[in-house]
Structures are given as structure tokens and as C-alpha cells.
Design an enzyme around this catalytic site. Structure first.
Site, PDB file in Angstrom:
ATOM      1  N   CYS A 129      69.089   0.084 131.011  1.00  0.00           N
ATOM      2  CA  CYS A 129      69.027   1.188 131.985  1.00  0.00           C
ATOM      3  C   CYS A 129      70.363   1.909 132.125  1.00  0.00           C
ATOM      4  CB  CYS A 129      68.566   0.664 133.329  1.00  0.00           C
ATOM      5  SG  CYS A 129      67.093  -0.345 133.210  1.00  0.00           S
ATOM      6  N   HIS A 270      69.999   5.692 138.559  1.00  0.00           N
ATOM      7  CA  HIS A 270      68.918   5.082 137.785  1.00  0.00           C
ATOM      8  C   HIS A 270      67.680   4.922 138.669  1.00  0.00           C
ATOM      9  CE1 HIS A 270      66.531   2.524 135.396  1.00  0.00           C
ATOM     10  NE2 HIS A 270      66.850   1.401 135.992  1.00  0.00           N
ATOM     11  N   ASN A 301      60.070   2.970 136.371  1.00  0.00           N
ATOM     12  CA  ASN A 301      61.389   2.703 135.794  1.00  0.00           C
ATOM     13  C   ASN A 301      61.298   2.887 134.278  1.00  0.00           C
ATOM     14  OD1 ASN A 301      63.679   1.518 134.700  1.00  0.00           O
ATOM     15  ND2 ASN A 301      63.649  -0.262 136.074  1.00  0.00           N
TER      16      ASN A 301
HETATM   17  O1  UT7 Z   1      65.906  -1.344 135.731  1.00  0.00           O
HETATM   18  C1  UT7 Z   1      66.808  -2.380 135.834  1.00  0.00           C
HETATM   19  C2  UT7 Z   1      67.111  -2.675 137.227  1.00  0.00           C
HETATM   20  N1  UT7 Z   1      65.927  -3.224 137.873  1.00  0.00           N
HETATM   21  C3  UT7 Z   1      65.863  -3.215 139.178  1.00  0.00           C
HETATM   22  O2  UT7 Z   1      66.752  -2.683 139.822  1.00  0.00           O
HETATM   23  C4  UT7 Z   1      64.691  -3.892 139.848  1.00  0.00           C
HETATM   24  C5  UT7 Z   1      65.207  -4.697 141.001  1.00  0.00           C
HETATM   25  N2  UT7 Z   1      64.185  -5.453 141.731  1.00  0.00           N
HETATM   26  C6  UT7 Z   1      63.217  -4.866 142.452  1.00  0.00           C
HETATM   27  O3  UT7 Z   1      63.049  -3.667 142.433  1.00  0.00           O
HETATM   28  C7  UT7 Z   1      62.410  -5.765 143.369  1.00  0.00           C
HETATM   29  O4  UT7 Z   1      62.963  -7.043 143.352  1.00  0.00           O
HETATM   30  C8  UT7 Z   1      60.898  -5.838 143.055  1.00  0.00           C
HETATM   31  C9  UT7 Z   1      60.240  -4.501 143.369  1.00  0.00           C
HETATM   32  C10 UT7 Z   1      60.697  -6.209 141.598  1.00  0.00           C
HETATM   33  C11 UT7 Z   1      60.220  -6.896 143.920  1.00  0.00           C
HETATM   34  O5  UT7 Z   1      60.461  -6.630 145.298  1.00  0.00           O
HETATM   35  P1  UT7 Z   1      61.056  -7.758 146.274  1.00  0.00           P
HETATM   36  O6  UT7 Z   1      61.135  -7.149 147.593  1.00  0.00           O
HETATM   37  O7  UT7 Z   1      62.338  -8.263 145.678  1.00  0.00           O
HETATM   38  O8  UT7 Z   1      59.917  -8.859 146.234  1.00  0.00           O
HETATM   39  P2  UT7 Z   1      60.085 -10.441 146.120  1.00  0.00           P
HETATM   40  O9  UT7 Z   1      60.188 -10.818 144.686  1.00  0.00           O
HETATM   41  O10 UT7 Z   1      61.149 -10.883 147.062  1.00  0.00           O
HETATM   42  O11 UT7 Z   1      58.709 -10.945 146.681  1.00  0.00           O
HETATM   43  C12 UT7 Z   1      58.345 -10.777 148.058  1.00  0.00           C
HETATM   44  C13 UT7 Z   1      56.955 -11.314 148.271  1.00  0.00           C
HETATM   45  C14 UT7 Z   1      56.751 -12.754 147.779  1.00  0.00           C
HETATM   46  O12 UT7 Z   1      55.826 -13.349 148.651  1.00  0.00           O
HETATM   47  P3  UT7 Z   1      56.311 -14.313 149.842  1.00  0.00           P
HETATM   48  O13 UT7 Z   1      57.091 -15.417 149.161  1.00  0.00           O
HETATM   49  O14 UT7 Z   1      57.179 -13.453 150.705  1.00  0.00           O
HETATM   50  O15 UT7 Z   1      55.050 -14.753 150.480  1.00  0.00           O
HETATM   51  C15 UT7 Z   1      56.121 -12.561 146.423  1.00  0.00           C
HETATM   52  O16 UT7 Z   1      55.326 -13.645 146.057  1.00  0.00           O
HETATM   53  O17 UT7 Z   1      56.016 -10.511 147.543  1.00  0.00           O
HETATM   54  C16 UT7 Z   1      55.275 -11.345 146.619  1.00  0.00           C
HETATM   55  N3  UT7 Z   1      55.090 -10.596 145.417  1.00  0.00           N
HETATM   56  C17 UT7 Z   1      54.083  -9.721 145.228  1.00  0.00           C
HETATM   57  N4  UT7 Z   1      53.064  -9.371 146.014  1.00  0.00           N
HETATM   58  C18 UT7 Z   1      52.213  -8.441 145.536  1.00  0.00           C
HETATM   59  C19 UT7 Z   1      55.877 -10.581 144.306  1.00  0.00           C
HETATM   60  N5  UT7 Z   1      55.390  -9.699 143.412  1.00  0.00           N
HETATM   61  C20 UT7 Z   1      54.288  -9.172 143.958  1.00  0.00           C
HETATM   62  C21 UT7 Z   1      53.370  -8.198 143.511  1.00  0.00           C
HETATM   63  N6  UT7 Z   1      52.369  -7.850 144.340  1.00  0.00           N
HETATM   64  N7  UT7 Z   1      53.480  -7.581 142.315  1.00  0.00           N
END
Ligand code: UT7
Length: 345
Positions: A129, A270, A301
Site C-alpha cells: 500500500c 491510503h 482498499n
Molecule cells: O492496507 C494496508 C493497511 N491495512 C489496514 O490499515 C487495515 C487495518 N485494520 C482494519 O481496518 C480493521 O482492523 C478491520 C476493519 C480489518 C477490522 O476491524 P476491527 O475493529 O479491528 O475488528 P476486530 O478484529 O477487533 O474485531 C471486532 C469484533 C470481534 O468480535 P468480538 O471479539 O468483539 O465479539 C470479531 O470477532 O468483530 C468481529 N469480527 C467480525 N464481525 C463481523 C471480525 N471480523 C468480522 C467480520 N464481520 N468480517
């Protein structure tokens, strides 16, 4: 009388331009729009969760027979036309991509050939990226160093070829597309110092999947031993890094260019996640009058393509003026980053 031949002690070195600028821009967005609804069943998710956590509403997907080089060619032809240059005036072609499906040969060589830019130097760079902003920095130095007069820089990805649609952490994030700029000589400074770097300690946070290490425990016994090497990430770790470490990099790019946030005509970070964009705006104390790229909502992305795609859109829609100052920052796998202030083409 004897004659001695003195060895020549100096060599001639190239003379480049005083400064460099972005002279043209182009973009290619594949026709197929993929909604969140299309993806949610496979990952037990919802349109509401994806929009709330990432800001992504749709992304584009290239056709199965549409390649990285096809998309790069479409964006490049536009950029050349905008720059008012023929392909044979290009001295080097740099393609930033992590989804050209060949280790060798480079996508750039085929692209240069198709455009009619041969015998331009042509090579790919792998900085995910951050690839486009690395490419702009290299091109700037090449134009000023005299190794090429005009350089074509393309950010292009077909991430749909490397996305596991069953992976909850990445299936909804990635999209396909291409953006291109031409970097040309300039009489006035138009590309500021690049602030760039890497943190290989976090090499593991975004990467192509290892066929053995990432095998899911619930896989059927008769599943093939080699998994398709999709790109996966530890979302939370990358998110934290982006939020805490990238705003200071963007600020340093402003400082080193001698530009204040209030003088910007555009902030083009980005396009990874709307929440990361919002937190950077806060950390930079970006005044409300500075337009911010939010292409991630429609395009997802697109890795190396995200900054030039967002730039092209802001210019085309009139959200940012041609000739205005823009702060660019790319960050991602490596982990790697690069930021610079540019004058918009
Ligand atoms: O391009 C290179 C750079 N990339 C980035 O900058 C991406 C950086 N990361 C992100 O954008 C975020 O971390 C994501 C959008 C990928 C995920 O968001 P998050 O707020 O970090 O979610 P999380 O992984 O902390 O998960 C939160 C909750 C969890 O449930 P509990 O433990 O709170 O009950 C996950 O199990 O959301 C759950 N979860 C989902 N729920 C529905 C994780 N993935 C999903 C999903 N749909 N796809």
C-alpha cells in the site's frame, strides 16, 4: 621523446532537471461493483458491521480475464494523454504492485511494450500500500538525477486474485483498480521530500499466507495441502500501527516540505479504513476546509492503486484543484510507509 597516456580520472555524470512535478494522471476502475451483501454470508458478517468498522460500502472487481497489466495500461494511457506526452518520450516505467501473478518477468516491461514506451527502463516495486508513494519518490529522484526525463509511475492491484472470500479479516476489504501518474521536469519545486521507512519486526502482520502455517484446524482431511497464497492480515495490529505511527510521518512530510496543514488543497491518505482516515485528520489537526479523500467507501482498499485512484477522483470531481498542494501517505505490508507533499497535476 616518450609519450605517456594518462588514465582518465573522472567520468561524465548525468545532468537532471532542477525539479520534478506530476505532469499527468489517469485511473482505471473495473466495471463490476461488488456490494457488502454479496460477501457477508461467507464470513458471517453484515453490511452494517462492514460499513461501521471500515467505511467500505462497495469495491470493484476486475473480470477474470482482466490482468494487472490490462488495468495499468488503461490508467497509463490516460496519464500520458493528460501529460501531453507520447509513450516514446517515457524514459522509465515503474509499476507498484503486489498482485502481478509472476515473480518474473515484471509487469512494467510488458506495460512499456504495450504502450510503445520501449526501450524505456521498466521494473516493478513491491511495497504494497506504500508502493505508489515510493514510486513517486524514485521517479522524482530519477528526473532530478538525470537517469530519465519522464517517468511513468503506476499503482495497480488485482487483489481479488489474492483474496480468500472465506477469511473474515480481509474478504470485505480488498478491491481492484489502477492509477498512474507521469513525473516530469519542472522549473519550480512540485514534489516535496519523501518521508519513508519500514518496520520488518511487524513483517508478519500483513502477508501472503503460508500454505502450512495458516491451515485452518477445521479443514477437511482431504483438503489439498497447499492453500492458495491469499493475502491476510492481523487487522487490529495494523490498525493500531496506522493510527499511532502514521500521523507523525504525515506531519514530518509537511514540515520537511515547509507546508502548513491549512495550506493544503487536499489530504490523500491510503484508503484502507475510514476510521484510520478520521483518526489521522484529528492527529494532524487538519482544518475543516481541507478536502480529504474518502474513496475507500466505493473502492475498498486497492493497496498500491489507492492513492492515485483517490487523487484522480478528487481532481475529476472538482473536490481538489489542479495545481493545489496535496499531502500523500501510503502505508501497509512490510510494514512500510512513504509520505510526501506534491503539487496536484
Ligand atoms: O492496507 C494496508 C493497511 N491495512 C489496514 O490499515 C487495515 C487495518 N485494520 C482494519 O481496518 C480493521 O482492523 C478491520 C476493519 C480489518 C477490522 O476491524 P476491527 O475493529 O479491528 O475488528 P476486530 O478484529 O477487533 O474485531 C471486532 C469484533 C470481534 O468480535 P468480538 O471479539 O468483539 O465479539 C470479531 O470477532 O468483530 C468481529 N469480527 C467480525 N464481525 C463481523 C471480525 N471480523 C468480522 C467480520 N464481520 N468480517
Amino acid at each position: 621523446m616518450t609519450t605517456t597516456t594518462e588514465p582518465q580520472r573522472t567520468i561524465l555524470t548525468p545532468q537532471g532537471a532542477a525539479y520534478a512535478r506530476l505532469s499527468g494522471i489517469g485511473a482505471y476502475r473495473p466495471a463490476r461493483v461488488v456490494t457488502n451483501h454479496e460477501l457477508v454470508d461467507a464470513i458471517e458478517s453484515s453490511d452494517e458491521w462492514i460499513q461501521g468498522r471500515s467505511g467500505i460500502v462497495t469495491r470493484r472487481r476486475a473480470a477474470p480475464d482482466e490482468s494487472v497489466v490490462d488495468m495499468a495500461e488503461a490508467a497509463s494511457r490516460q496519464a500520458l494523454e493528460h501529460a501531453g506526452l507520447r509513450a516514446d518520450q517515457i524514459g522509465a516505467v515503474i509499476v507498484a504492485t503486489v498482485t502481478h501473478p509472476f515473480q518474473t518477468p515484471a509487469a512494467a516491461a510488458l506495460l512499456a511494450y504495450r504502450l510503445g514506451a520501449t526501450p524505456a527502463a521498466a521494473f516493478d516495486i513491491s511495497v504494497a500500500c506504500a508502493g505508489f508513494c515510493h514510486g513517486v519518490s524514485l521517479a522524482h529522484d530519477m528526473v532530478r538525477g538525470g537517469s530519465a526525463e519522464h517517468v511513468l509511475v503506476v499503482g495497480v492491484e488485482k487483489l481479488s486474485d489474492f483474496t480468500d472470500l472465506d477469511d473474515r479479516g480481509s474478504a470485505f476489504i480488498f478491491g481492484d483498480g489502477a492509477g498512474a501518474v507521469v513525473v516530469s521536469p519542472s522549473d519550480v519545486p512540485a514534489i516535496g521530500p519523501t518521508v519513508w521507512g519500514s518496520d520488518g519486526e511487524q513483517w508478519d502482520t500483513i502477508r501472503q499466507r503460508d500454505s502450512w502455517l495458516d491451515m485452518r484446524p477445521d479443514r477437511p482431511a482431504d483438503a489439498p495441502e497447499v492453500l492458495w497464497p491469499a493475502i491476510v492480515m492481523k487487522g487490529q495490529a495494523v490498525f493500531r500501527w496506522a493510527v499511532w505511527k502514521m500521523a507523525p510521518v504525515a506531519q514530518e512530510a509537511l514540515d520537511r516540505a515547509g507546508v502548513k496543514a491549512e495550506d493544503l488543497s487536499a489530504f490523500i491518505p491510503h484508503q484502507a479504513n475510514m476510521r484510520i482516515i478520521d483518526s489521522m485528520i484529528k492527529a494532524l489537526k487538519l482544518p475543516a476546509h481541507v478536502p480529504v479523500a474518502r474513496d475507500v467507501a466505493d473502492m475498498g482498499n486497492t493497496s498500491a492503486a489507492s492513492v492515485p485512484l483517490a487523487m484522480e477522483r478528487m481532481l475529476r470531481e472538482g473536490a481538489a484543484p489542479h495545481g493545489g498542494l496535496a499531502l500523500l501517505i501510503g502505508f501497509g505490508a512490510g510494514l512500510s510507509y512513504a509520505a510526501q507533499v506534491v503539487t496536484l497535476p
